[in-house]
Design an enzyme around this catalytic site. Structure first.
Site, PDB file in Angstrom:
ATOM      1  N   HIS A 140      -8.313  12.659  -1.236  1.00 21.42           N
ATOM      2  CA  HIS A 140      -7.875  12.961  -2.735  1.00 21.42           C
ATOM      3  C   HIS A 140      -8.567  13.899  -3.324  1.00 21.42           C
ATOM      4  CE1 HIS A 140      -4.523   9.994  -3.407  1.00 21.42           C
ATOM      5  NE2 HIS A 140      -5.169   9.333  -2.511  1.00 21.42           N
ATOM      6  N   ASP A 147      -0.828   9.258  -3.872  1.00 23.78           N
ATOM      7  CA  ASP A 147      -0.405   7.643  -3.642  1.00 23.78           C
ATOM      8  C   ASP A 147       0.958   7.789  -4.406  1.00 23.78           C
ATOM      9  OD1 ASP A 147      -2.552   7.458  -2.332  1.00 23.78           O
ATOM     10  OD2 ASP A 147      -3.722   6.558  -4.060  1.00 23.78           O
ATOM     11  N   GLU A 215      -2.211   2.593   4.982  1.00 25.86           N
ATOM     12  CA  GLU A 215      -1.726   2.587   3.617  1.00 25.86           C
ATOM     13  C   GLU A 215      -0.389   3.209   3.471  1.00 25.86           C
ATOM     14  OE1 GLU A 215      -4.517   4.671   1.208  1.00 25.86           O
ATOM     15  OE2 GLU A 215      -6.201   3.690   1.986  1.00 25.86           O
ATOM     16  N   HIS A 218       0.131   6.172   0.841  1.00 25.69           N
ATOM     17  CA  HIS A 218      -0.603   7.446   1.088  1.00 25.69           C
ATOM     18  C   HIS A 218      -0.323   8.474   1.615  1.00 25.69           C
ATOM     19  CE1 HIS A 218      -4.717   9.461   0.846  1.00 25.69           C
ATOM     20  NE2 HIS A 218      -4.254  10.001   2.013  1.00 25.69           N
TER      21      HIS A 218
END
EC number: 3.4.13.22
Length: 247
Positions: A140, A147, A215, A218
């Site tokens: 990030h 996300d 995830e 993500h």
């Protein structure tokens, strides 16, 4: 960080930053959360917006939005988080550590080394190590990861069968393909959750993004994690990352 954390394999991918700037996420059909959820728990962005991406990544997000409009014309993309400075990454690691301590009824001041290691192991299932080394940036912090989830025709978040940043097996993208439902009703719910996660993945992959293996929310494009995943799929056509840490 209180114990030695093995470097994740994608961090070995070389970076040759292309120099693209960050730009605000200001796209039709793409919404964001305000106030930002991490700011609400005390993360200090020092006046910077979390809702920015590299310009090339932003163009790909717009492509994903158009694909969603073709499949579900009244649905939209909701950006939960995008750019994350290293200091915010560190804050959220510490915050999550404290949450686990409280959840498990532990005393933070008297944790054993084994307890600390176990807690950090849980934390780093979701959070990247807040590393200041420019060769191994958190995804990030590159401006190339985000996300996201989906909004329905009423502007409400679609139930994906789990929350973003959830510390549980439900965060795995294909979790609902691995658990046995205990009723026909639950089977239908599980199938619906899986379809929605697959829809999210479909629209993002159509624009060149790749999803985090652990995830469902993500996605990234052009960072080390993306390049590592791409190389797993295309062993004869290796790529390096072209987005590194950006300030």
């Amino acid at each position: 960080m209180s114990f030695d954390t093995p470097l994740k394999p994608y961090l070995a991918i070389p970076i040759q930053d292309c120099g693209e700037p960050l730009a605000p996420i200001n796209l039709e059909g793409v919404k964001s959360l305000k106030p930002h959820p991490y700011a609400q728990v005390g993360a200090d962005y020092q006046g910077r917006s979390p809702y920015v991406l590299r310009t090339g990544v932003l163009k790909r997000l717009d492509q994903a939005r158009l694909t969603l409009a073709d499949i579900e014309p009244s649905w939209e993309i909701l950006v939960f988080d995008a750019y994350r400075p290293i200091a915010v990454q560190q804050f959220m690691v510490d915050h999550t550590f404290a949450e686990i301590v409280a959840r498990d009824g532990l005393q933070g001041q008297v944790l054993t080394p084994e307890q600390k290691e176990n807690i950090y192991h849980q934390v780093y299932q979701i959070w990247a190590v807040p590393n200041n080394n420019p060769l191994t940036p958190p995804p990030h912090s590159t401006g190339a990861a985000l996300d996201i989830t989906l909004l329905d025709d009423l502007g409400q978040p679609v139930d994906m069968g789990g929350e973003i940043d959830e510390l549980s097996a439900r965060s795995l993208p294909n979790y609902y393909q691995t658990v046995e439902p205990n009723s026909d009703r639950q089977r239908k719910e599980f199938e619906q959750y899986q379809r929605r996660r697959e829809l999210l993945n479909t629209i993002m992959e159509s624009a060149g993004f790749l999803r985090h293996p652990g995830e469902w929310w993500h996605f990234s494009q052009g960072d080390q994690l993306w390049a590592w995943q791409y190389n797993q799929r295309h062993p004869d056509h290796q790529k390096i990352a072209y987005y590194g840490r950006v300030e």
